[in-house]
Each structure stands twice: as C-alpha cells, then as structure tokens.
Design an enzyme around this catalytic site. Sequence first.
Site, PDB file in Angstrom:
ATOM      1  N   GLY A   1       0.579  -1.187  -0.052  1.00 26.85           N
ATOM      2  CA  GLY A   1       0.187   0.083  -0.144  1.00 26.85           C
ATOM      3  C   GLY A   1       0.709   1.341   0.155  1.00 26.85           C
ATOM      4  O   GLY A   1       2.079   1.130  -0.102  1.00 26.85           O
ATOM      5  N   GLN A   2       0.013   2.464   0.097  1.00 26.57           N
ATOM      6  CA  GLN A   2       0.682   3.814   0.107  1.00 26.57           C
ATOM      7  C   GLN A   2       1.773   3.797   1.229  1.00 26.57           C
ATOM      8  O   GLN A   2       2.947   4.438   0.770  1.00 26.57           O
ATOM      9  CB  GLN A   2       0.035   4.626   0.128  1.00 26.57           C
ATOM     10  CG  GLN A   2       0.428   6.232  -0.162  1.00 26.57           C
ATOM     11  CD  GLN A   2      -0.502   7.334   0.344  1.00 26.57           C
ATOM     12  OE1 GLN A   2      -1.323   6.945   0.844  1.00 26.57           O
ATOM     13  NE2 GLN A   2      -0.221   8.552  -0.152  1.00 26.57           N
TER      14      GLN A   2
ATOM     15  N   ARG B   1      -2.151  -8.866  -2.010  1.00 25.88           N
ATOM     16  CA  ARG B   1      -1.592  -8.892  -3.399  1.00 25.88           C
ATOM     17  C   ARG B   1      -0.454  -8.472  -3.350  1.00 25.88           C
ATOM     18  O   ARG B   1       0.129  -7.855  -2.639  1.00 25.88           O
ATOM     19  CB  ARG B   1      -2.595  -7.763  -4.194  1.00 25.88           C
ATOM     20  CG  ARG B   1      -2.323  -6.443  -3.813  1.00 25.88           C
ATOM     21  CD  ARG B   1      -3.576  -5.463  -4.155  1.00 25.88           C
ATOM     22  NE  ARG B   1      -3.659  -4.447  -3.047  1.00 25.88           N
ATOM     23  CZ  ARG B   1      -3.008  -3.481  -3.263  1.00 25.88           C
ATOM     24  NH1 ARG B   1      -2.245  -3.091  -4.274  1.00 25.88           N
ATOM     25  NH2 ARG B   1      -3.219  -2.537  -2.153  1.00 25.88           N
TER      26      ARG B   1
ATOM     27  N   TYR C   1     -14.828   4.192   8.469  1.00 26.71           N
ATOM     28  CA  TYR C   1     -13.364   4.026   8.726  1.00 26.71           C
ATOM     29  C   TYR C   1     -13.010   4.677  10.021  1.00 26.71           C
ATOM     30  O   TYR C   1     -12.352   4.238  10.854  1.00 26.71           O
ATOM     31  CB  TYR C   1     -12.873   4.949   7.621  1.00 26.71           C
ATOM     32  CG  TYR C   1     -11.335   4.939   7.591  1.00 26.71           C
ATOM     33  CD1 TYR C   1     -10.474   4.104   7.306  1.00 26.71           C
ATOM     34  CD2 TYR C   1     -10.778   6.428   7.675  1.00 26.71           C
ATOM     35  CE1 TYR C   1      -8.910   3.927   7.519  1.00 26.71           C
ATOM     36  CE2 TYR C   1      -9.122   6.411   7.598  1.00 26.71           C
ATOM     37  CZ  TYR C   1      -8.730   5.468   7.585  1.00 26.71           C
ATOM     38  OH  TYR C   1      -7.213   5.478   7.591  1.00 26.71           O
TER      39      TYR C   1
END
Length: 318
Positions: free
Chosen positions: A12-13, A37, A144
Amino acid sequence: MKDTILVIGSSGQIGTELVNELRSVYGNSNVIASDIRQKKSDILVESGPFEPLDVMDKELLYKIVKKYQVTQVYLLAALLSAKAEQNIELAWKLNMSSLSYVLDLAKEKYIKKIFWPSSIAVFGTTTPSIMTPQHTIMEPNTVYGISKLAGERWCEYYHQKFKVDVRSVRYPGLIGWRSQPGGGTTDYAVHIFYEAIKNKSYTSFLSENTTLPMMYMSDAIRATLEIMDAVAEHIKIRSSYNIAGLSFSPKELAQEIKRYIPKFEMHYKSDYRQAIADSWPQNIDDSSAFKDWNWKSSVNLQEMTSDMLKNIKKLITE
Ligand code: SER
C-alpha cells in the site's frame, strides 16, 4: 535479541515506503513484507522476504509470525475512508479483526511491539476543527473513522490490561510519489500531481476551500520510526497521537503547482467524499507528540510540491 519485523499491508501507500526504510535500518532479511496482493514488479519482493497474507486469516498470520520469529508488527492493512463507505461490512471486519489478531499476538507474547496507524478520521463534525486538541470530542460519522476510534480504544485497553507495547499516530492525508493512495478522501492531493504533469488540468473531487491536515510521506515515515524507537515510558498516550504536518485546500495546492506549471488548470466537482472531508478538522495540535517523543514535522508546502513534481516527472519519463 535482534528484531524481526512483519509489515502487513506492504504493497500500500505507506507500506511500500516503510518497508524500504525499515530494510535499510534492520537489514533486508529481517523485514518481512506481506500483503494480500503482490505488485507485478514488486521491488519489495526482490529486496527481501515477502509472504502473501490475507490478515483476516488468523492461522496464517500466526504461522508467519512463528516461522520468522517476528518480534514487531506494523499493521497497515485497512480499507480507507472512501472505499470503506462503499463496503461497510468488509471495512469493519477487516479493520477490526486484523487489529484484534495482532493485539492478541502481543498479549500471548509472540511479539513484543506493534505499530498501528489511526487517522484524522477519528474526529467528526462536533470536534473543534481548528488546532484540534489531542483529547477532544470524537464522534466520527464514517465507518473508517468509527473503526479507527474503536481501534484506539482497544490499543489503550490492551496496553493497560495486558501491558501490550502498542504505538500509534493519527495520520493526516499522506502525500508521496513512490506509491499511490488506496481509496481515501485525501487522495486528490496525490492524483493532482500526475494530472498536472500529464494533462495540465485536474478536476478535484473536493471543493476549492476544503482545508485538511496533510503530511509529506518523508515526515510520515519519520514519525512512524521515531515513535517506534522512543523509550516505552515516554509513550504516555497508548490510544494514538495527533501529528501535524501541513494544512492546505485544493485551491492553495493548485496555486502552488501553478508556480511550476503556469498553464495548469484546476476544476472542482465535489462528490460523496466532500461530506467526509467536511467532517474532518482543518489542522491539528500535535503538542503532546512533541512533548512525549519530540515530534516535529519538517516539510512545508513549497518543498513538498517541488519534490513531488520533480520525482513524478522522472517516473513518467523513465
Ligand atoms: N488519508 C486517509 C483517508 O483519506 C485519512 O486517514 O482515508
């Protein structure tokens, strides 16, 4: 004993940058990258161990921790604010179960230390939005934000009840060029740079005066390493620390980009993410982080903009 680190959500980022940094500090083979992934040309796989992991698979998580005798976990896997609104069940399940499994790993003494990020999304419309204090009203209205606030409570609970050494910061919107953001409300502040360079035009999904707390990635990575390196007794807050970097609106960012690309045109078309942004603070008081572990941001808007443009230009033309 030397530390072995597992980074969950390494593609991820934040993970992409953090794994690189941790590998340079702890050595390539002592930092295990893991993600659901694997990127096609994943530099993280070439530079050290990688384990495919769906963090909701508790058994596999435990197996990996035992296999490498992991001592520290950085839990970065999560569904971010915008994506979470589109799949609330998965967001709640993923964000909460992953944290609960990792906290249990520490409670059961498999691991010694945890980093888990919280977010400015823990705040809501009733929170004072200017210089938001460390301790304040927190009534988030996104899935979130609710998951991050619940997570903060669990972290503090596990610290108090079971002496779990868990450390956390409330990241603002993060901006970097090495990796793309994954479905947040602040993503425009990364996309804008690519579009400015490629098309000299960008349509922002947030309105022009939507000021939000942001941070350049180098500061965010440094904050993460600094809080993890601090002496345990100094980390007085075991929910999560406010950290501040920059605060700007889409209009202010566009003006800054125009200094380098004069023909750049900015357009505005708000979507569902506007309401999320409107519920978040404009800037953050991070004096507790400064007092406890000496946190200070160092990158300003001008430096961030010129660095982003320089590096993305290079990426695109390579
Ligand atoms: N950048 C994040 C988001 O927009 C905030 O934690 O979801």
